[in-house]
Motif scaffolding. Structure first.
Motif, short mmCIF file in Angstrom:
data_model
loop_
_atom_site.label_atom_id
_atom_site.label_comp_id
_atom_site.label_asym_id
_atom_site.label_seq_id
_atom_site.Cartn_x
_atom_site.Cartn_y
_atom_site.Cartn_z
N THR A 191 -7.53 -3.82 -1.16
CA THR A 191 -6.73 -3.05 -2.12
C THR A 191 -7.62 -2.34 -3.13
O THR A 191 -7.36 -1.19 -3.51
CB THR A 191 -5.74 -3.97 -2.86
OG1 THR A 191 -4.89 -4.63 -1.92
CG2 THR A 191 -4.88 -3.19 -3.85
N GLY A 219 0.82 -1.21 0.00
CA GLY A 219 0.00 0.00 0.00
C GLY A 219 0.85 1.26 0.00
O GLY A 219 0.53 2.24 -0.69
N SER A 274 -3.96 3.22 4.12
CA SER A 274 -5.11 2.74 3.35
C SER A 274 -5.26 1.22 3.43
O SER A 274 -6.32 0.69 3.10
CB SER A 274 -4.98 3.17 1.89
OG SER A 274 -3.92 2.48 1.25
N MET A 275 -4.20 0.52 3.86
CA MET A 275 -4.24 -0.94 3.93
C MET A 275 -4.44 -1.46 5.35
O MET A 275 -4.33 -2.66 5.59
CB MET A 275 -2.95 -1.51 3.35
CG MET A 275 -2.68 -1.12 1.91
SD MET A 275 -4.00 -1.62 0.79
CE MET A 275 -3.69 -3.39 0.71
N GLY A 285 -0.41 5.70 1.88
CA GLY A 285 -0.67 4.41 1.23
C GLY A 285 -0.72 3.27 2.21
O GLY A 285 -1.58 2.39 2.11
#
Length: 461
Positions: free
Chosen positions: A426, A103, A313-314, A310
Motif C-alpha cells: 500500500t 486499493g 496498484s494492489m 487503484g
C-alpha cells in the motif's frame, strides 16, 4: 552506467524472491522434519499429550508432483513451490479481495483531492510541529490496536500518512512507520485486544482481559520507545503552514471527510459487534468508492477508471499474500507444524524457570514465521505451552504475556505476514528497506520484552 545500476540494486531484498525462497525452505523442511499431529478438539484446539508421529514415505518418487493425494504421506514435491501459490491464493482469497477493493477505494479518493486539503488543514491546526503531531497520532493509532485489535483497518489511513510525510518534506518511511510501529506496538502489549485475548486467555484458564494493568504499563514503555524511534526520521519543517496558506474546504471535501470518519466508526463497530471479516470489509470499501465518487461528482466512466487503477496498484500485494499463505499450505500438507510445536515445547521444558518463560517468547517468534495468524497460533501452541509453563511454576498470565510478546514482535517484519506485506505494498515501501529500518527497534523491544517476562516471573504475575 547500466553495470553500476545493476551492482547497486542486485543486493536489495525483493519481496517476491524472498517469498519464493520461503516456499523452497518450507518444501525442504517437509523432507527433514518428521511428520506428526496432535488430536484436536472440535473447536480446533490441540489436546496436550496426544502428539503421535505419522509415517512418511521418503523416496525419489516424492520429487514428482501428484495429481491427487495418495494414501501415504509424502514430503512436498519441489513443484509445490509453484503449486502452493494458487492454493494459497484460494485460502487467502477474501483477504486478497479486501486489499484490492481498498486499493480501488483509494484510487477514487485520490482523484478528489481531499487528502491534500485535509493534510494542509491538519498542519495549520498544529503549527506544523512534528513532535506534537507524531506523538498524538501514534498514541491514537496504538490505542486502536491495543484496546480494539485494529490492524487491517489501518490500511485505510496509510495513504493519508504518506501524504502527510510529503507535506512535511519527510521521507515516505516516516508516514509508514508512524502507522506501522504504532499498530504493531499495540499488538505487542495487547492491553485489551479482543482478537488475541479472547483466544489465548481462556486456553490458559484466565478471565478475558485479566492482568490488564501490567500490560498497560508495558504498552506505555514500548510506546515511548516507538515514538522516540520514529521521531528520529523527523525534523521541524522549514516553512510552517500558515492558516492563510491552507486551501479552504469545498463542500464536497467536507462531505468526503465526514464520510471517511463515519467509515472508520462503522468498521470498528461492525468488526467488534457484527463480526465483520474480510469479505464484508471488501464490500464496504467498494460501497465507499461508489459513495465518494458520487459526492465528488465524478462521471461513471471516470469513477470506474479510478477504481480499476487503484485495484491494479494492489495486485502485487495480493500476490504476496497468496505466496505467504502458500508457505502455510506446504507445512500443513507435510504435517510438520505439530512436530515443530512439540519439539520446541520439549526443548523449553528442560530449562530453568526464568529461562523457560523467556524461551516462550522465542518459541512464539519461530512459530510466527510459520503461522502468521495470531489466533491460529494460539490455538496450536498455547494448549501445549501452558502445561509446560505450569509444571515449571510459571503462571498462565505470564505464559499469555510471553505469547503476546513473541507474536507481536515477529510480526513487525515477518516476511510471511500477509498483513505486513499488504501494508508495504500500500505504501510502496520495499521489504528490505523496512527490514533495515525496523530491525534496531525490534532488537530494543525484544530486550524489553524479555525483561518484562523475567519481571513477571519474579513478581508472580
Amino acid at each position: 552506467m547500466d553495470a553500476q545500476i545493476t551492482k547497486s540494486t542486485d543486493w536489495k531484498l525483493d519481496p517476491v524472491l524472498m517469498m519464493f525462497a520461503a516456499l523452497a525452505i518450507a518444501v525442504v523442511m517437509t523432507w527433514l522434519v518428521p511428520s506428526g499431529k496432535f488430536t484436536r478438539e472440535p473447536s480446533g484446539l490441540v489436546k496436550p499429550g496426544t502428539y503421535v508421529t505419522v509415517d512418511k514415505v521418503i523416496s525419489p518418487a516424492a520429487l514428482l508432483p501428484r495429481a491427487a493425494e495418495g494414501s501415504k504421506l509424502q514430503p512436498a514435491s519441489p513443484a509445490a513451490i509453484l503449486t502452493s501459490i494458487p492454493a494459497g491464493m484460494v485460502k487467502a482469497a477474501s483477504l486478497i479481495f479486501m486489499i484490492t477493493a481498498l486499493g480501488g477505494m483509494f484510487g477514487v479518493l485520490r482523484t478528489t483531492g481531499t487528502l491534500e486539503v485535509a493534510i494542509d488543514r491538519l498542519l495549520a491546526l498544529t503549527g506544523g510541529k512534528t513532535v506534537l503531531l507524531t506523538t498524538i497520532l501514534m498514541i491514537a493509532i496504538s490505542i486502536g490496536s491495543t484496546f480494539l485489535g485494529l490492524i487491517s483497518e489501518y490500511l485505510l489511513i496509510i495513504p493519508l500518512f504518506l501524504a502527510l510525510s510529503k507535506r512535511l518534506g519527510l521521507p515516505p518511511m516516516f508516514g509508514f512507520a508512524l502507522v506501522t510501529v504504532s499498530a504493531k506496538i499495540g499488538y505487542i502489549a495487547s492491553v485489551a485486544n479482543p482478537v488475541i485475548l479472547m483466544v489465548a486467555q481462556p486456553i490458559a484458564g484466565l478471565p478475558i482481559f485479566s492482568g490488564l494493568f501490567f500490560r498497560l504499563i508495558l504498552w506505555m514503555v514500548f510506546m515511548a520507545v516507538g515514538i522516540f524511534y520514529v521521531m528520529r526520521l523527523a525534523r521541524e519543517p522549514a516553512v510552517i503552514v500558515a492558516p492563510a496558506q491552507v486551501q479552504s474546504f469545498a463542500g464536497r471535501h467536507t462531505a468526503i471527510i465526514a464520510i471517511l470518519g463515519a467509515a472508520v466508526v462503522t468498521l470498528v463497530y461492525c468488526a467488534a459487534e457484527r463480526d465483520w471479516r474480510d469479505p464484508e470489509f471488501a464490500a464496504f470499501y467498494l460501497f465507499m468508492a461508489l459513495l465518494i465518487a458520487g459526492v465528488a461528482g465524478l462521471s461513471p466512466r471516470r469513477a470506474v477508471h479510478c477504481l480499476v487503477d487503484g485495484m491494479r496498484s494492489m495486485m502485487l500485494a495480493g500476490f504476496l499474500v497468496g505466496m505467504a499463505k502458500g508457505v502455510e499450505v506446504i507445512l500443513q500438507n507435510g504435517q510438520i507444524l505439530d512436530t515443530i510445536v512439540s519439539q520446541l515445547a520439549g526443548w523449553a521444558s528442560h530449562l530453568p524457570r526464568a529461562m523457560i518463560a523467556m524461551s516462550l517468547v522465542f518459541i512464539e517468534m519461530i512459530l510466527g514465521l510459520l503461522i502468521p495468524s495470531g489466533s491460529a497460533k494460539a490455538a496450536i501452541s498455547m494448549p501445549i505451552l501452558v502445561p509446560v509453563a505450569h509444571v515449571a511454576g510459571i503462571s498462565g498470565q505470564t505464559t499469555v504475556l510471553a505469547y503476546l510478546m513473541g507474536n507481536g514482535l515477529i510480526n513487525m517484519f515477518a516476511p510471511t505476514s500477509g498483513m505486513l506485506l499488504a501494508y508495504l505494498a500500500t505504501a510502496d515501501i520495499p521489504y528490505g528497506k523496512w527490514l533495515r529500518y525496523s530491525l534496531p527497534l525490534f532488537l530494543v523491544l525484544t530486550a524489553l520484552a524479555l525483561l518484562a517476562v523475567y519481571i513477571a516471573v519474579a513478581i508472580g504475575y
